[in-house]
Design a protein around this motif. Structure first.
Motif, PDB file in Angstrom:
ATOM      1  N   THR A  93       0.821  -1.203   0.000  1.00 25.84           N
ATOM      2  CA  THR A  93       0.000   0.000   0.000  1.00 25.84           C
ATOM      3  C   THR A  93       0.857   1.256   0.000  1.00 25.84           C
ATOM      4  O   THR A  93       0.579   2.224  -0.723  1.00 25.84           O
ATOM      5  N   ASN A  94       1.913   1.258   0.778  1.00 27.70           N
ATOM      6  CA  ASN A  94       2.727   2.460   0.947  1.00 27.70           C
ATOM      7  C   ASN A  94       3.859   2.593  -0.056  1.00 27.70           C
ATOM      8  O   ASN A  94       4.283   3.718  -0.365  1.00 27.70           O
ATOM      9  N   PHE A  95       4.365   1.472  -0.579  1.00 27.41           N
ATOM     10  CA  PHE A  95       5.551   1.520  -1.436  1.00 27.41           C
ATOM     11  C   PHE A  95       5.408   0.747  -2.734  1.00 27.41           C
ATOM     12  O   PHE A  95       6.376   0.613  -3.484  1.00 27.41           O
ATOM     13  N   GLY A  96       4.227   0.216  -3.014  1.00 27.67           N
ATOM     14  CA  GLY A  96       4.032  -0.517  -4.259  1.00 27.67           C
ATOM     15  C   GLY A  96       4.670  -1.893  -4.217  1.00 27.67           C
ATOM     16  O   GLY A  96       4.871  -2.476  -3.153  1.00 27.67           O
ATOM     17  N   THR A 136       3.238  -7.894  -2.394  1.00 32.47           N
ATOM     18  CA  THR A 136       1.980  -7.985  -3.114  1.00 32.47           C
ATOM     19  C   THR A 136       0.872  -7.342  -2.290  1.00 32.47           C
ATOM     20  O   THR A 136       1.018  -7.086  -1.103  1.00 32.47           O
ATOM     21  N   GLU A 137      -0.242  -7.113  -2.922  1.00 34.00           N
ATOM     22  CA  GLU A 137      -1.339  -6.415  -2.272  1.00 34.00           C
ATOM     23  C   GLU A 137      -1.966  -7.267  -1.179  1.00 34.00           C
ATOM     24  O   GLU A 137      -2.073  -8.486  -1.305  1.00 34.00           O
ATOM     25  N   GLY A 138      -2.405  -6.604  -0.103  1.00 35.67           N
ATOM     26  CA  GLY A 138      -3.086  -7.301   0.975  1.00 35.67           C
ATOM     27  C   GLY A 138      -2.141  -8.203   1.750  1.00 35.67           C
ATOM     28  O   GLY A 138      -0.970  -7.912   1.952  1.00 35.67           O
ATOM     29  N   THR A 139      -2.647  -9.343   2.161  1.00 32.87           N
ATOM     30  CA  THR A 139      -1.859 -10.293   2.957  1.00 32.87           C
ATOM     31  C   THR A 139      -1.353 -11.458   2.129  1.00 32.87           C
ATOM     32  O   THR A 139      -0.902 -12.460   2.670  1.00 32.87           O
ATOM     33  N   PRO A 183       5.476   8.616  -7.939  1.00 36.57           N
ATOM     34  CA  PRO A 183       5.466   8.063  -6.579  1.00 36.57           C
ATOM     35  C   PRO A 183       5.704   6.557  -6.597  1.00 36.57           C
ATOM     36  O   PRO A 183       5.361   5.864  -7.558  1.00 36.57           O
ATOM     37  N   LYS A 184       6.317   6.055  -5.538  1.00 39.52           N
ATOM     38  CA  LYS A 184       6.569   4.625  -5.356  1.00 39.52           C
ATOM     39  C   LYS A 184       7.510   4.067  -6.431  1.00 39.52           C
ATOM     40  O   LYS A 184       7.376   2.933  -6.883  1.00 39.52           O
TER      41      LYS A 184
END
Length: 489
Positions: free
Chosen positions: A20-23, A109-112, A238-239
């Motif tokens: 989320t914060n760094f891609g 990766t996104e999420g968990t 960004p990222k």
């Protein structure tokens, strides 16, 4: 927000919600068979990773392969990096990698979800695996990002008589302010101007300060490089992934400190992942333990990576002129711990002290890694951590006497209180220290009250503490050091 608070906040953003914060950040790499790196695995535990170590330990190799980890985002025109860009095969270098060379990347990766795993390896004559890589803007800022134009016969120098100055794009106020802070220069304006002759065009960095305007042709290497570096970091999407080769080059010590602080700030603001190679202790000192990876080449030619060690001075220690092979290195956290250990040795075994040298590490958590690095280099070394770290001798590390930090143990001891209460000091140290929240500043506070040097106060206190004990009280510590250096008399 203080710099230390920014460092802590940056680490939390990476550990709690990395994607989320760094891609699609790089989380780890395993490198096999590339230019002097037979097989090395290292993790990226922070948005900023500083690769440190002696020359020839593979820092540039790692950074260059990290640059090959991503595809360019759709809709962007810049070129991406491939392994062949950094490891060309030629008559001069027929085998810059082995036949089975490969790089295994792990991405956030996104999420968990579990990290994405991908391997780039040689398939006959081509490298495979690129197509499945995540998309991410990627910038490799080596030494060629800023080469003074006079050194590369640029048109702005050698076509000066027909040069036409075009539109100038000013750096925004924030970016110009970052350059000014890093370099300590009072800029009025910073930007880039288009320049051209009848046949060619180029771009020039322009600066104004103290009422004088000048181009990068009259900038020093350090100044020009910082202007280009900050411009890239502030204008990149960004990222992005930013790779920096020895960004401290041509910067004085204070500027290096401010550059490192800026890197923390820009990673926090813009979500960049930054990987840099560095020989600068000033830069390393501004980063968290999670940001530092120390590379070392072993006697067999392998490269090892030690994570979380912010002590580049270990290599200086290993190479220090005049160091005898029989010397014993005692790794301690800071100057006060060194002072206390020295006085304990003087009281309990002065002969053992004469064969010792102390190395201050800067943090108790790093002492085991420092001891391991030194012993792996065939140095006789042990670690003495502060009493609150609770080491039992495993891995060559034991605690100093007591269960509290040494400053608290020493200055709370009755003999030390009595020493300072008597003439010529006549000082109630409990009263002075009651208003000092951080125990690391105990000796400094007392020194200020007594108009003495901090080191003198620390030495007097540690001597009073050690002399108040029977030498046998320190036997377990002395026996531990003897055992680990082969002295079992």
């Amino acid at each position: 927000m203080s710099h230390d608070d920014q460092v802590r906040k940056l680490g939390k953003k990476f550990s709690s919600a990395c994607h989320t914060n760094f891609g699609a950040a790089l989380l780890s790499m395993r490198v096999r068979g590339f230019r002097g790196v037979p097989d090395l695995t290292l993790s990226f535990n922070s948005p900023i990773t500083a690769l440190s170590g002696l020359n020839g330990t593979g820092k540039s190799t790692i950074a260059q392969l990290a640059a090959c980890a991503f595809r360019q985002p759709a809709g962007h025109s810049w070129s991406r990096y491939y392994v062949a860009h950094f490891f060309p095969v030629s008559v001069a270098d027929p085998e810059p990698f082995t036949a089975d060379a490969e790089v295994h990347y792990s991405y956030a990766t996104e999420g968990t979800a579990a990290p994405q795993q991908l391997t780039v390896k040689r398939a006959t004559k081509e490298w495979s695996g690129y197509k499945r890589q995540p998309q991410r803007a990627n910038y490799y800022l080596g030494f060629t990002q800023f080469i003074p134009k006079v050194e590369r016969r640029d048109l702005s120098v050698y076509g000066a008589s027909t040069l036409v100055l075009g539109e100038t794009r000013q750096l925004d106020t924030q970016a110009a302010g970052h350059v000014a802070r890093i370099l300590g220069l009072p800029y009025e304006q910073l930007g880039f101007a288009d320049v051209s002759t009848t046949t060619k065009s180029s771009k020039l960095a322009m600066a104004s300060r103290s009422g004088r305007t000048y181009s990068e042709n009259h900038m020093g290497f350090g100044e020009g490089r910082v202007v280009y570096m900050v411009n890239t970091l502030e204008t990149a999407p960004p990222k992005s992934l930013i790779l920096l080769e020895e960004p401290e080059t041509s910067l004085h010590g204070d500027a290096q400190v401010r550059l490192a602080q800026y890197l923390v700030d820009v990673a926090l603001r813009r979500g960049h992942q930054i990987i840099l190679t560095t020989h600068s202790a000033a830069i390393l000192g501004q980063l968290s333990r999670e940001s530092v990876v120390y590379l070392r080449r072993t006697a067999t030619g392998d490269v090892t990576a030690t994570h979380g060690l912010s002590t580049y001075q270990i290599d200086s220690h290993l190479q220090k002129e005049g160091r005898t092979p029989d010397g014993i290195t005692i790794c301690v956290e800071d100057a006060f711990a060194k002072c206390l250990a020295s006085w304990i040795f003087r009281i309990a075994d002065a002969d053992l002290l004469s064969g010792c040298s102390f190395l201050t590490i800067g943090g108790g958590q790093e002492i085991p890694a420092a001891v391991k690095l030194l012993t792996d280099a065939n140095r006789r070394a042990v670690g003495l951590s502060d009493g609150d770290m609770s080491h039992d001798g495993t891995g060559g590390v034991m605690t100093l006497p007591g269960s509290l930090p040494p400053e608290k143990e020493v200055f709370a001891h009755p003999a030390v209180k009595e020493y300072f209460a008597n003439s010529p000091f006549s000082l109630d140290i409990s009263e002075v220290l009651a208003g000092v929240a951080n125990h690391h500043y105990y000796a400094r506070a007392l020194a200020a009250r007594l108009m003495l040097e901090e080191s003198a106060v620390a030495s007097d206190a540690c001597r009073a503490y050690a002399q108040a004990h029977d030498p046998g009280d320190f036997s377990s510590l002395i026996d531990f050091v003897r055992a680990h250096v082969g002295d079992r008399r």
